[in-house]
Design an enzyme around this catalytic site. Structure first.
Site, PDB file in Angstrom:
ATOM      1  N   SER A  21       0.956  -1.026   0.107  1.00  0.00           N
ATOM      2  CA  SER A  21      -0.044   0.177  -0.089  1.00  0.00           C
ATOM      3  C   SER A  21       0.778   1.318  -0.039  1.00  0.00           C
ATOM      4  O   SER A  21       2.046   1.012   0.253  1.00  0.00           O
ATOM      5  CB  SER A  21      -1.014   0.002   1.419  1.00  0.00           C
ATOM      6  OG  SER A  21      -0.035   0.219   2.413  1.00  0.00           O
ATOM      7  N   GLY A  22       0.312   2.242  -0.195  1.00  0.00           N
ATOM      8  CA  GLY A  22       0.871   3.716  -0.022  1.00  0.00           C
ATOM      9  C   GLY A  22       2.058   3.872  -0.907  1.00  0.00           C
ATOM     10  O   GLY A  22       2.037   3.722  -2.227  1.00  0.00           O
ATOM     11  N   ILE A  23       3.004   4.545  -0.347  1.00  0.00           N
ATOM     12  CA  ILE A  23       4.304   4.809  -1.037  1.00  0.00           C
ATOM     13  C   ILE A  23       5.004   3.758  -1.481  1.00  0.00           C
ATOM     14  O   ILE A  23       5.560   3.588  -2.690  1.00  0.00           O
ATOM     15  CB  ILE A  23       5.177   5.906   0.112  1.00  0.00           C
ATOM     16  CG1 ILE A  23       4.461   7.134   0.138  1.00  0.00           C
ATOM     17  CG2 ILE A  23       6.582   5.930  -1.045  1.00  0.00           C
ATOM     18  CD1 ILE A  23       5.204   7.962   1.391  1.00  0.00           C
ATOM     19  N   ASP A  42       5.814  -7.630   1.883  1.00  0.00           N
ATOM     20  CA  ASP A  42       4.654  -6.917   2.674  1.00  0.00           C
ATOM     21  C   ASP A  42       4.222  -7.738   3.729  1.00  0.00           C
ATOM     22  O   ASP A  42       3.877  -8.941   3.475  1.00  0.00           O
ATOM     23  CB  ASP A  42       3.553  -6.381   2.064  1.00  0.00           C
ATOM     24  CG  ASP A  42       2.749  -5.312   2.704  1.00  0.00           C
ATOM     25  OD1 ASP A  42       3.084  -3.940   2.328  1.00  0.00           O
ATOM     26  OD2 ASP A  42       2.122  -5.483   3.692  1.00  0.00           O
ATOM     27  N   TYR A 152       8.564   9.192  17.051  1.00  0.00           N
ATOM     28  CA  TYR A 152       8.531   9.038  15.410  1.00  0.00           C
ATOM     29  C   TYR A 152       9.515   9.782  14.838  1.00  0.00           C
ATOM     30  O   TYR A 152      10.461   9.292  14.006  1.00  0.00           O
ATOM     31  CB  TYR A 152       7.165   9.398  14.770  1.00  0.00           C
ATOM     32  CG  TYR A 152       7.096   9.299  13.231  1.00  0.00           C
ATOM     33  CD1 TYR A 152       6.801   8.170  12.809  1.00  0.00           C
ATOM     34  CD2 TYR A 152       7.296  10.386  12.397  1.00  0.00           C
ATOM     35  CE1 TYR A 152       6.936   7.997  11.261  1.00  0.00           C
ATOM     36  CE2 TYR A 152       7.085  10.354  11.151  1.00  0.00           C
ATOM     37  CZ  TYR A 152       6.801   9.143  10.571  1.00  0.00           C
ATOM     38  OH  TYR A 152       6.856   9.075   9.419  1.00  0.00           O
TER      39      TYR A 152
END
Length: 258
Positions: A21-23, A42, A152
């Site tokens: 998914s995503g980037i 993944d 983060y």
């Protein structure tokens, strides 16, 4: 120099961790479009398979990067890998005094420790072969923080230094190591913000372009760093943030000014 083929990746194998998914997904699709064989890795193997199905020479690999042994086995079993891209990350948006030790371990475990394991497992055979490109995803939070993003941000700043050190250590063997630092991009990781119109608009307003990025707008940076177009680029951080870090803290005074 055949500049027309500078970005082509024909005959090369790329591993994209987080390709479900995503980037990560968009990076895998872009690498495949430029001729690479792409291993879409993944934790969600079904999602990885969905990405791989859209790539001419793509295939899926279920991989939990929190399992260091599984990472080592994957690097061994895949054989020659020309490019490693990893995007997997997590965030717990809490102020430092509200963080629990378990949350700290969860964020640092995926964002930093798993990155360390990936760099070592895939970097070692690249060093032995004398070629390769490693691309890790940091964040503008490595440079610009806000309340609730401390842990983060610490992992993303740490990742940059980890990758720069790898660049210094692997460079004599011909292996390049770089970081991409996105700004605000529409991905599953930012779903909480995207669903809050005030928050979404505030972040858009922090950029010079006045908008968020689509995940696909990060893919060009990955293709560049994986290709011969970046043959002399290592130890670098490519910031793809719509100008956020250039204008952060700006104040547009009324009138002409000077």
């Amino acid at each position: 120099m055949d500049y027309a083929r500078l970005f082509r990746l024909d005959g090369r194998r790329a591993v994209v961790v987080g390709a479900g998914s995503g980037i990560g997904r968009e990076s895998a699709l872009a690498l495949g479009a430029h001729g690479a064989e792409v291993v879409c890795a993944d934790r969600d193997e079904a999602a990885a398979a969905g990405t791989a199905a859209e790539i001419e020479r793509g295939w899926a690999l279920g991989l939990d990067v929190l399992d260091a042994g599984a990472v080592e086995r994957a690097a061994r079993d895949l054989g020659d890998v020309d490019a490693l891209v990893f995007t997997a990350a997590t965030n717990v948006r809490k102020r430092l005094l509200d963080y629990t030790p378990e949350e700290f371990d969860r964020v640092t475990g995926l964002n930093l420790r798993a990155s360390f394991d990936l760099v070592r497992a895939f970097g070692a055979p690249m060093v032995r072969r004398g070629r390769g490109s490693i691309i890790g995803f940091s964040s503008i939070r490595a440079f610009s923080v806000e309340p609730g993003q401390g842990v983060y941000a610490a992992t993303k700043a740490g990742l940059i230094q980890l990758l720069r050190t790898a660049a210094a250590e692997f460079g004599p063997s011909g292996v390049r190591v770089n970081a991409v630092a996105p700004g605000v991009a529409e991905t599953p990781l930012t779903a909480q913000i995207k669903n809050d119109p005030a928050w979404y608009d505030a972040y858009a307003g922090k950029t010079a372009l006045g908008r968020w990025a689509g995940a696909e707008e990060l893919a060009g940076a990955v293709v560049y760093l994986a290709s011969d177009a970046a043959s002399y680029v290592t130890g670098s951080v490519l910031t793809v943030d719509g100008g956020w870090t250039a204008v952060d803290g700006r104040y547009d005074p009324p009138g002409a000014g000077c």
